[in-house]
Design a protein around this motif. Structure first.
Motif, PDB file in Angstrom:
ATOM      1  N   SER A  85      68.454 -67.165  70.415  1.00 51.27           N
ATOM      2  CA  SER A  85      69.950 -67.343  70.338  1.00 51.27           C
ATOM      3  C   SER A  85      70.593 -66.721  68.956  1.00 51.27           C
ATOM      4  N   VAL A  86      69.919 -67.095  68.043  1.00 44.94           N
ATOM      5  CA  VAL A  86      70.413 -66.815  66.618  1.00 44.94           C
ATOM      6  C   VAL A  86      70.442 -65.195  66.503  1.00 44.94           C
ATOM      7  N   LEU A  87      69.326 -64.716  66.619  1.00 44.69           N
ATOM      8  CA  LEU A  87      68.526 -63.359  66.619  1.00 44.69           C
ATOM      9  C   LEU A  87      69.689 -62.629  67.425  1.00 44.69           C
ATOM     10  N   GLU A  88      69.817 -62.742  68.721  1.00 46.03           N
ATOM     11  CA  GLU A  88      70.941 -62.148  69.569  1.00 46.03           C
ATOM     12  C   GLU A  88      72.237 -62.155  69.131  1.00 46.03           C
ATOM     13  N   ARG A  89      72.882 -63.286  68.675  1.00 47.01           N
ATOM     14  CA  ARG A  89      74.068 -63.525  68.206  1.00 47.01           C
ATOM     15  C   ARG A  89      74.266 -62.581  66.729  1.00 47.01           C
ATOM     16  N   SER A  90      73.090 -62.413  66.085  1.00 49.28           N
ATOM     17  CA  SER A  90      73.407 -61.843  64.903  1.00 49.28           C
ATOM     18  C   SER A  90      73.355 -60.168  65.402  1.00 49.28           C
ATOM     19  N   VAL A  91      72.604 -59.766  66.445  1.00 50.23           N
ATOM     20  CA  VAL A  91      72.898 -58.392  67.040  1.00 50.23           C
ATOM     21  C   VAL A  91      74.361 -58.159  67.297  1.00 50.23           C
ATOM     22  N   PHE A  92      74.863 -59.145  68.083  1.00 51.97           N
ATOM     23  CA  PHE A  92      76.323 -58.926  68.636  1.00 51.97           C
ATOM     24  C   PHE A  92      77.102 -58.930  67.421  1.00 51.97           C
ATOM     25  N   ALA A  93      76.795 -59.695  66.381  1.00 47.84           N
ATOM     26  CA  ALA A  93      77.876 -59.664  65.118  1.00 47.84           C
ATOM     27  C   ALA A  93      77.982 -58.555  64.368  1.00 47.84           C
ATOM     28  N   ARG A  94      76.770 -57.648  64.675  1.00 51.93           N
ATOM     29  CA  ARG A  94      76.950 -56.403  63.945  1.00 51.93           C
ATOM     30  C   ARG A  94      77.290 -55.178  65.054  1.00 51.93           C
ATOM     31  N   GLY A  95      78.035 -55.587  66.015  1.00 52.24           N
ATOM     32  CA  GLY A  95      78.565 -54.819  66.837  1.00 52.24           C
ATOM     33  C   GLY A  95      77.598 -54.173  68.039  1.00 52.24           C
ATOM     34  N   GLY A  96      76.502 -54.812  68.288  1.00 54.46           N
ATOM     35  CA  GLY A  96      75.603 -54.378  69.109  1.00 54.46           C
ATOM     36  C   GLY A  96      75.678 -54.825  70.387  1.00 54.46           C
ATOM     37  N   GLY A  97      74.723 -54.494  71.385  1.00 57.18           N
ATOM     38  CA  GLY A  97      74.768 -54.950  73.185  1.00 57.18           C
ATOM     39  C   GLY A  97      73.303 -55.201  73.220  1.00 57.18           C
ATOM     40  N   TYR A  98      73.333 -55.436  74.724  1.00 58.09           N
ATOM     41  CA  TYR A  98      71.764 -55.915  75.115  1.00 58.09           C
ATOM     42  C   TYR A  98      70.679 -54.790  74.760  1.00 58.09           C
ATOM     43  N   GLU A  99      71.114 -53.648  74.911  1.00 55.48           N
ATOM     44  CA  GLU A  99      70.221 -52.450  74.589  1.00 55.48           C
ATOM     45  C   GLU A  99      69.873 -52.551  73.022  1.00 55.48           C
ATOM     46  N   ASP A 100      70.802 -52.839  71.952  1.00 53.81           N
ATOM     47  CA  ASP A 100      70.426 -52.955  70.736  1.00 53.81           C
ATOM     48  C   ASP A 100      69.478 -54.255  70.562  1.00 53.81           C
TER      49      ASP A 100
ATOM     50  N   ALA B 208      72.273 -52.452  57.414  1.00 56.37           N
ATOM     51  CA  ALA B 208      71.551 -52.746  58.711  1.00 56.37           C
ATOM     52  C   ALA B 208      72.258 -52.575  59.860  1.00 56.37           C
ATOM     53  N   GLY B 209      71.780 -52.008  61.161  1.00 58.62           N
ATOM     54  CA  GLY B 209      72.608 -51.644  62.121  1.00 58.62           C
ATOM     55  C   GLY B 209      72.306 -52.588  63.396  1.00 58.62           C
ATOM     56  N   PRO B 210      72.834 -52.479  64.370  1.00 57.03           N
ATOM     57  CA  PRO B 210      72.542 -53.394  65.497  1.00 57.03           C
ATOM     58  C   PRO B 210      71.157 -53.618  66.237  1.00 57.03           C
ATOM     59  N   ALA B 211      70.419 -52.518  65.989  1.00 59.90           N
ATOM     60  CA  ALA B 211      69.113 -52.235  66.559  1.00 59.90           C
ATOM     61  C   ALA B 211      68.147 -52.474  65.470  1.00 59.90           C
ATOM     62  N   THR B 212      68.565 -52.717  64.128  1.00 60.64           N
ATOM     63  CA  THR B 212      67.562 -53.147  63.135  1.00 60.64           C
ATOM     64  C   THR B 212      66.583 -54.282  63.441  1.00 60.64           C
ATOM     65  N   PRO B 213      65.479 -53.897  63.212  1.00 60.65           N
ATOM     66  CA  PRO B 213      64.335 -55.096  63.673  1.00 60.65           C
ATOM     67  C   PRO B 213      64.524 -55.941  62.654  1.00 60.65           C
ATOM     68  N   TYR B 214      63.650 -57.166  63.164  1.00 56.79           N
ATOM     69  CA  TYR B 214      63.647 -58.255  62.360  1.00 56.79           C
ATOM     70  C   TYR B 214      62.028 -58.659  61.902  1.00 56.79           C
TER      71      TYR B 214
ATOM     72  N   GLY C 259      80.725 -63.066  59.599  1.00 57.72           N
ATOM     73  CA  GLY C 259      79.815 -64.424  59.474  1.00 57.72           C
ATOM     74  C   GLY C 259      78.477 -63.779  59.628  1.00 57.72           C
ATOM     75  N   GLY C 260      77.882 -63.661  60.613  1.00 58.58           N
ATOM     76  CA  GLY C 260      76.541 -63.325  60.924  1.00 58.58           C
ATOM     77  C   GLY C 260      75.989 -61.801  61.027  1.00 58.58           C
ATOM     78  N   GLY C 261      76.907 -60.891  60.785  1.00 56.78           N
ATOM     79  CA  GLY C 261      76.652 -59.518  60.866  1.00 56.78           C
ATOM     80  C   GLY C 261      76.838 -58.690  59.685  1.00 56.78           C
ATOM     81  N   THR C 262      77.479 -59.097  58.533  1.00 54.84           N
ATOM     82  CA  THR C 262      77.861 -58.382  57.283  1.00 54.84           C
ATOM     83  C   THR C 262      76.737 -58.221  56.416  1.00 54.84           C
ATOM     84  N   GLY C 263      76.270 -56.796  56.052  1.00 55.46           N
ATOM     85  CA  GLY C 263      75.323 -56.226  55.140  1.00 55.46           C
ATOM     86  C   GLY C 263      75.638 -57.198  53.684  1.00 55.46           C
TER      87      GLY C 263
END
Length: 441
Positions: A294-309, A86-92, A61-65
């Motif tokens: 909310s959208v940006l955070e969910r995009s991080v999580f969809a790419r396998g990231g967590g709070y630190e990412d 793009a990885g979980p910590a890739t900036p916007y 959904g929201g994470g695939t490159g």
């Protein structure tokens, strides 16, 4: 004298095709809800697909490159493209704008009138120039909420309403200073006879092709039915409604689609088009609400990231808050700072206010300058006259709410907050090129 029919054609202006597209966008977007639909259609053509906020966003959904996504909530849209790798910590890299404009909006009990006139009760939305709505042919558009929980857009773009001004014979001092009472003087007429409960909504239901009893709520607003137009001897200027701030929404959508077409990018490009900027941004679809985060955070999580990412991604992100600004007015130049006089077709403007009504600082200036240099476009600076209160944008709100470095920019216009505004024909394209340089640089 050369006959008018044989006068030379106006010279070609850079980006005329882009401005033609903006004209269509303005015409198709009489309300924030229509603007969101117009932007979504533009992005759909570029391969973007809508996500549902109520469903889970996994990698597909929201994470695939290599994919573009967007979400819609009312009059707001958040769209983003995830580059391959793009990885979980890739900036916007975020372009921020807003979909709403000052106007007249239908009251909950709309049917009113007196002395044989049928009228529609209106609330004043935002800081509109009231006199620009007088003696102007108005249509009606907006969103209908249906009994089954769905919504339906309606657009009646023909002369339907009019706010008639009092004749000079009945107000001999009117040219010495027009003062309008928001309650008594801004109620449009739309017919003759005795007002009846349900008249307006019954009419709108018929126009929308639905039964009146199926409509349980509405968000309806007036708009000028006069179309956008190139004006001037050489057609160097564009006049039209809602440039503040659909000009930026259109530019951002075009720039995002262009960035997605390039594929490899150093950051995740985002378009955040909010509602309710003109009355403070405090809503679930406004910049002060949680939607973007909310959208940006969910995009991080969809790419396998967590709070630190998420924290790392936000720390490396930048937002270009784009809203219209003030071109120097030829009849009121004393209202401007003498060292900062933005001109039409002079390129996008950097908006600066040290009291943080705009979010720009020195590092933001450097980001903007680099984007313009990368795109090969000129740019200008706007600072308010110290004696004039400065307006504000979503920029400071975005910076404070999300901790994301933000810079305020835009296009210089005249007649801001009028029912019909004015800009240079080249500036929308130059802003879009700057945005493209920002998203891809």
């Amino acid at each position: 004298m050369t006959p008018r029919s044989q006068s030379p054609a106006p010279p070609h202006h850079a980006g005329r095709a882009h401005t033609d597209g903006l004209i269509g966008f303005l015409s198709d977007s009489p309300t924030p809800y229509h603007a969101v639909r117009s932007a979504a259609e533009l992005l759909e053509k570029a391969g973007f697909r809508q996500l549902d906020e109520t469903e889970a966003w996994d990698a597909a959904g929201g994470g695939t490159g290599g994919r573009g996504h967007y979400v819609v909530r009312g009059g707001a849209l958040i769209a983003w493209y995830v580059p391959a790798g793009a990885g979980p910590a890739t900036p916007y890299r975020i372009i921020g704008a807003h979909t709403d404009s000052p106007n007249l909006r239908v009251k909950p009990v709309p049917d009113t009138g007196s002395n044989g006139w049928r009228q529609i009760g209106m609330e004043i939305y935002g800081g509109t120039l009231l006199n620009t709505w007088l003696d102007r042919d108005l249509g009606l558009a907006g969103r209908l909420s249906m009994r089954d929980g769905t919504t339906r857009l309606v657009d009646i773009s023909r002369p339907l309403l009019r706010v008639p001004q009092l004749a000079i014979h009945l107000d001999r001092q009117v040219n010495d200073g027009l003062k309008l009472d928001r309650q008594r003087h801004m109620t449009p007429v739309w017919g003759l006879g005795t007002p009846r409960e349900g008249d307006l909504i019954g009419f709108v239901a018929e126009e929308a092709g639905v039964a009146p009893e199926e409509i349980t709520g509405w968000d309806l607003m007036a708009h000028s039915v006069e179309p956008p137009a190139y004006i001037g001897r050489d057609e160097e200027l564009l006049a039209g409604p809602r440039m503040d701030n659909l000009l930026s929404v259109h530019a951002g959508a075009v720039a995002l689609a262009d960035a997605a077409a390039r594929g490899e990018l150093p950051a995740i490009p985002v378009l955040a088009a909010f509602d309710h900027e003109e009355n403070g941004s405090q809503s679930d679809t406004g910049a002060e609400g949680p939607l973007l985060g909310s959208v940006l955070e969910r995009s991080v999580f969809a790419r396998g990231g967590g709070y630190e990412d998420r924290a790392r991604a936000y720390a490396g992100s930048v937002c270009l808050s784009s809203d219209t600004g003030h071109a120097v007015h030829p009849n009121y130049s004393e209202r401007h700072d003498p060292g900062h006089l933005p001109k039409p077709n002079g390129g996008p403007i950097l908006k600066v206010n040290v009291n943080q009504r705009y979010a720009t600082d020195g590092s933001g200036r450097a980001v903007f300058a680099a984007a313009c240099e990368r795109a090969g476009v000129p740019w200008q600076t706007f600072v308010s006259n110290n004696e004039m209160p400065c307006g504000t944008t979503i920029g400071p709100i975005t910076a404070a709410r999300h901790g994301i470095s933000t810079v305020d920019v835009g296009v210089a216009i005249l007649s801001m907050h009028s029912a019909r505004e004015l800009c240079g024909v080249d500036d929308p394209h130059l802003l879009t090129r700057c945005m493209s340089g920002f998203l891809t640089g």
